[in-house]
Design an enzyme around this catalytic site. Structure first.
Site, PDB file in Angstrom:
ATOM      1  N   ARG A 445       9.596  15.703 -67.704  1.00 50.63           N
ATOM      2  CA  ARG A 445       9.409  15.706 -69.164  1.00 50.63           C
ATOM      3  C   ARG A 445       8.865  14.344 -69.625  1.00 50.63           C
ATOM      4  NH1 ARG A 445      12.859  16.322 -74.689  1.00 50.63           N
ATOM      5  NH2 ARG A 445      11.629  17.984 -75.552  1.00 50.63           N
ATOM      6  N   TRP A 479      24.386  14.725 -77.972  1.00 52.36           N
ATOM      7  CA  TRP A 479      24.107  13.798 -76.868  1.00 52.36           C
ATOM      8  C   TRP A 479      23.330  14.570 -75.804  1.00 52.36           C
ATOM      9  CZ3 TRP A 479      26.893   8.872 -75.731  1.00 52.36           C
ATOM     10  CH2 TRP A 479      26.535   8.331 -74.487  1.00 52.36           C
ATOM     11  N   ASP A 480      22.033  14.312 -75.721  1.00 55.45           N
ATOM     12  CA  ASP A 480      21.160  15.103 -74.852  1.00 55.45           C
ATOM     13  C   ASP A 480      20.864  14.368 -73.552  1.00 55.45           C
ATOM     14  OD1 ASP A 480      19.561  17.227 -74.118  1.00 55.45           O
ATOM     15  OD2 ASP A 480      18.381  17.226 -75.965  1.00 55.45           O
ATOM     16  N   ASP A 550      18.967  26.166 -74.127  1.00 54.92           N
ATOM     17  CA  ASP A 550      17.807  26.073 -75.018  1.00 54.92           C
ATOM     18  C   ASP A 550      17.264  27.463 -75.321  1.00 54.92           C
ATOM     19  OD1 ASP A 550      17.714  23.384 -75.420  1.00 54.92           O
ATOM     20  OD2 ASP A 550      16.219  22.970 -73.876  1.00 54.92           O
TER      21      ASP A 550
END
Ligand code: GLA
Length: 735
Positions: A445, A479-480, A550
């Site tokens: 990513r 918190w990702d 997601d």
């Protein structure tokens, strides 16, 4: 009540409560052997003492010459390597001379009231010492001077035993720990099947069930996090075990990094199941007098099938894992702007979202990715945790104030563990990236991972997040963590200690999570990792809920939430209604279906409310008030899986309140049928003699609902349909 009984004559330890017994014994030559785990027994008189007889080619002990006692066949509590047990060991210690033989013999025991904490690792907690008791068994290797302490905590009110292990080097040499499982269970021959939760991004925690066969089956994550691919959980079930009946032995690990669960069937059909930190990439240097604490494993026994197992896990997680202000407190219905705007927003757009959401009855606005540094897309600015005043002219405080003026709380997204190449942080501290000298830094990513094993990195994160959290009125933090670890290495550690980096990363993460959650107890923290890539008991010790996936498509979510419920209660599952066509699957589903699926978790919206029609707005207002009505039932009720999305077109699940006075049954149909079967639903778990009103219309006794049930009629029309049945106890004279 729990008891730990030690029979000194027979050298047998018996841990038990009203549900379960766990028996271990000190065998000949001080070998610690496993005897029994299962339903409570009132007395253990020795029926599972391992028979003495010779097996061809089995090993015998150095001290004795007869051939009828062997490590090779015995059921062990914490098996070692190199001296006669050829199955997968629970521990491997490498001595200074490179040898890995370990000869653990029973030394002593201790019984502790309550349950000790596990140093800096997250673990199950008690609110009162009477809730559990702990047996500690000390094993010793006399030659290497290694002490292994096995911890067994039995809970008073649940069929649960927590296990962990502490390994101490009492020698003068430096030892290397190459493997240290948290729990290991050897069971006699039985025709078991294995259940695990595997998946991928967007399809987390899918249920698989397979027969055990000779050899070793390993489930693991080597990605640095607990992962989308393999949840730290495994269960052994009888072939005949269903949701409602049959035996289950389950293990789940309180850990968020690389983990491993293995099931081994030996030459005689005996079974070894274990879980712990993955041995891949793991090695821990134990200096003289140093010790290593493993993460904690949670073992659950159920004789009432998989629902029995899950209900135990749910109670255990709600009472002994999730903590803090939000443990049992109702969670705000939130709206998150990610799928509404992605990176494309400004003050005006955000204010409009807040305005429309406030009108709908939403209680919390969450500003997702894109508010900090030069974060215009996913190629930049991770690590730069300061406001972007060009993008949000009124600033975060302005947005927070605005939300509050509309009676809404304010939440913010962070991805603290990451760094972008194009960031001020990277320009200043390129050495903070997790990287191996001489090798390229693999992207995922478009981003890299910060080396959280470094103190300076952790201090930077504490300081920079504090700047925001101290100065802006924030009620919620997401918190990702959006990639896995590669080129795992730390220049701060010597060559023979690189095997510590994965675990030190997790310890660093826990230090940060403990710091922020202790410092800001009023904030509701939600864990996230590209959806549910780090959905585990370790994170839940800090953050009461986790973004489940997601993938917000209601049909896909049936399987994701159903699978997740095997271990984790609805109180931990973030679930949002999103727009259609769905952004992940491009499927069109109706709003009622999306609302029903999402309201089976911690509820919210992930769409642009300014684009809703009046009719949709009205429905959403109703969904929110429905949810608020039933939130505590969903959060703390007993959950039953009644029909599996993995097996057919219909999915059914049920929440029953603790006092059995109300229940909510969710019925979902994936595809419409021209000639549908007339389906009967039965509702277990209610009070048999009490009277219940279903959907304000029909009355039934609890036993009628449980045994006779009712038809789901009229038929559901069209694809992707949901029907909710609201069940309330009424005075019996109304029958
Ligand atoms: C991850 C999360 C999403 C969203 C994005 C933002 O994918 O799971 O919910 O926050 O990151 O970049």
């Amino acid at each position: 009540m729990s008891e730990i009984i030690y029979d000194e004559d027979k050298q047998v330890f018996h841990l038990r409560n009203q549900y379960i017994s766990y028996v271990l014994c000190v065998e000949e030559l001080a070998i610690l052997a496993h005897a029994y785990f299962g339903e409570r027994i009132s007395n253990y008189s020795g029926g599972r003492k391992y028979p003495r007889f010779e097996r061809s080619f089995s090993t015998n002990f150095a001290e004795i010459t007869h051939r009828n006692y062997s490590r090779d066949t015995l059921l062990h509590e914490y098996p070692t390597i190199g001296n006669g047990d050829f199955r997968t060991p629970a521990i491997e210690v490498e001595h200074e001379n490179g040898a890995t033989v370990l000869d653990l013999r029973y030394d002593s025991y201790e019984i502790l009231a309550g349950k000790p904490a596990l140093g800096s690792l997250p673990s199950a907690y008690l609110t009162n010492e009477k809730q559990a008791q702990t047996l500690v068994i000390y094993l010793q290797d006399q030659f290497a001077q290694v002490q292994v302490a096995l911890y067994y905590t039995i809970f008073s009110e649940l069929p649960v035993i927590c296990r962990s292990v502490k390994i101490t080097n009492n020698s003068n040499q430096v030892l290397h720990l190459n493997r240290a499982m948290s729990a290991c269970l050897d069971l006699p021959y039985q025709d078991f099947e294995i259940i695990d939760l595997n998946g991928s991004w967007g399809a987390e925690r899918q249920i698989s069930r397979q027969a055990i066969s000779p050899g070793i089956k390993t489930f693991s994550s080597t990605r640095g996090t607990s992962s989308h691919q393999q949840n730290p959980f495994v269960a052994l079930v009888e072939k005949s075990t269903t949701e409602n009946q049959g035996q289950v032995y389950a293990m789940a690990l309180i850990y968020s990094g690389n983990h491993e669960e293995f099931v081994e069937q030996d030459q005689y059909g005996q079974i070894r199941v274990a879980c712990g930190i993955a041995s891949y990439g793991f090695s821990w240097s134990l200096a003289p007098k140093a010790c290593f604490q493993t993460p904690e494993a949670v073992m659950v026994y159920s004789k009432n099938g998989l629902n029995g197992m899950s209900q135990t896990f749910h109670r255990f997680i709600n009472q002994h894992i999730v903590r803090g202000n939000y443990q049992m407190k109702s969670r705000p219905v939130l709206i998150n702007n990610w799928e509404a705007t992605y990176f494309d927003f400004d003050d005006e757009k955000i204010k409009q979202i807040i305005d429309s959401a406030a009108d709908l009855g939403v209680e919390l606005f969450v500003l997702d990715d894109g508010w900090f540094g030069q974060r215009e897309n996913d190629r930049q600015a991770l690590g730069d945790w300061f406001e972007n005043k060009e993008k949000l002219k009124i600033g975060l405080s302005g947005i927070s104030d605005y939300a509050k003026s509309k009676n809404m709380q304010f939440g913010l997204w962070f991805e603290p563990e990451m760094i972008s190449e194009n960031s001020e942080l990277y320009r200043t501290h390129p050495e903070w990236v997790m990287a191996t000298p001489g090798y390229g830094k693999t992207f995922s990513r478009n981003q890299w991972v910060l080396n959280l094993s470094r103190k300076d990195v952790r201090e930077y994160l504490k300081h920079s997040l504090d700047q925001i959290l101290e100065n802006v009125a924030i009620d919620y933090v997401k918190w990702d963590m959006n990639r896995y670890l590669t080129e795992v290495f730390s220049i701060e550690l010597s060559a023979n200690r690189q095997g510590e980096v994965y675990h030190r990363y997790v310890l660093g993460l826990y230090e940060l999570m403990a710091y922020f959650t202790n410092k800001y107890p009023q904030i509701l923290f939600e864990g996230c990792s590209g959806g549910g890539g780090r959905f585990d008991l370790g994170i839940l010790c800090y953050m009461p809920q986790i973004w489940t996936s997601d993938n917000t498509d209601a049909v896909a979510r049936l399987k994701i939430q159903y699978g997740t419920s095997l271990v984790y209660p609805a109180s931990t599952m973030g679930a949002h209604v999103s727009a259609v066509p769905n952004h992940q699957t491009h499927r069109l589903t109706n709003l009622a279906m999306r609302g029903a699926v999402a309201s089976s978790g911690m509820f919210g919206y992930e769409l642009d409310p300014t684009k809703l029609t009046d009719e949709e707005k009205e429905m959403i207002q109703k969904q929110i008030s429905f949810y608020k009505n039933y939130q505590s039932l969903i959060q703390s009720g007993t959950f039953y899986r009644l029909r599996s999305p993995f097996e057919g077109n219909e999915t059914i699940w049920l929440f029953v309140s603790e006092d059995k006075s109300q229940a909510l049954l969710f019925y979902f149909q994936v595809l419409a049928q021209a000639a549908p079967k007339l389906d009967v639903v039965k509702i277990p778990g209610l009070n048999p003699k009490e009277v219940y009103l279903v959907n304000g219309q029909d009355t039934y006794t609890g036993d009628e609902l449980a045994n006779c049930g009712f038809y789901v009629f009229p038929f559901l029309k069209g694809d992707y349909q949901a029907r909710i049945f609201e069940i309330h106890q009424i005075p019996s004279k109304n029958l």
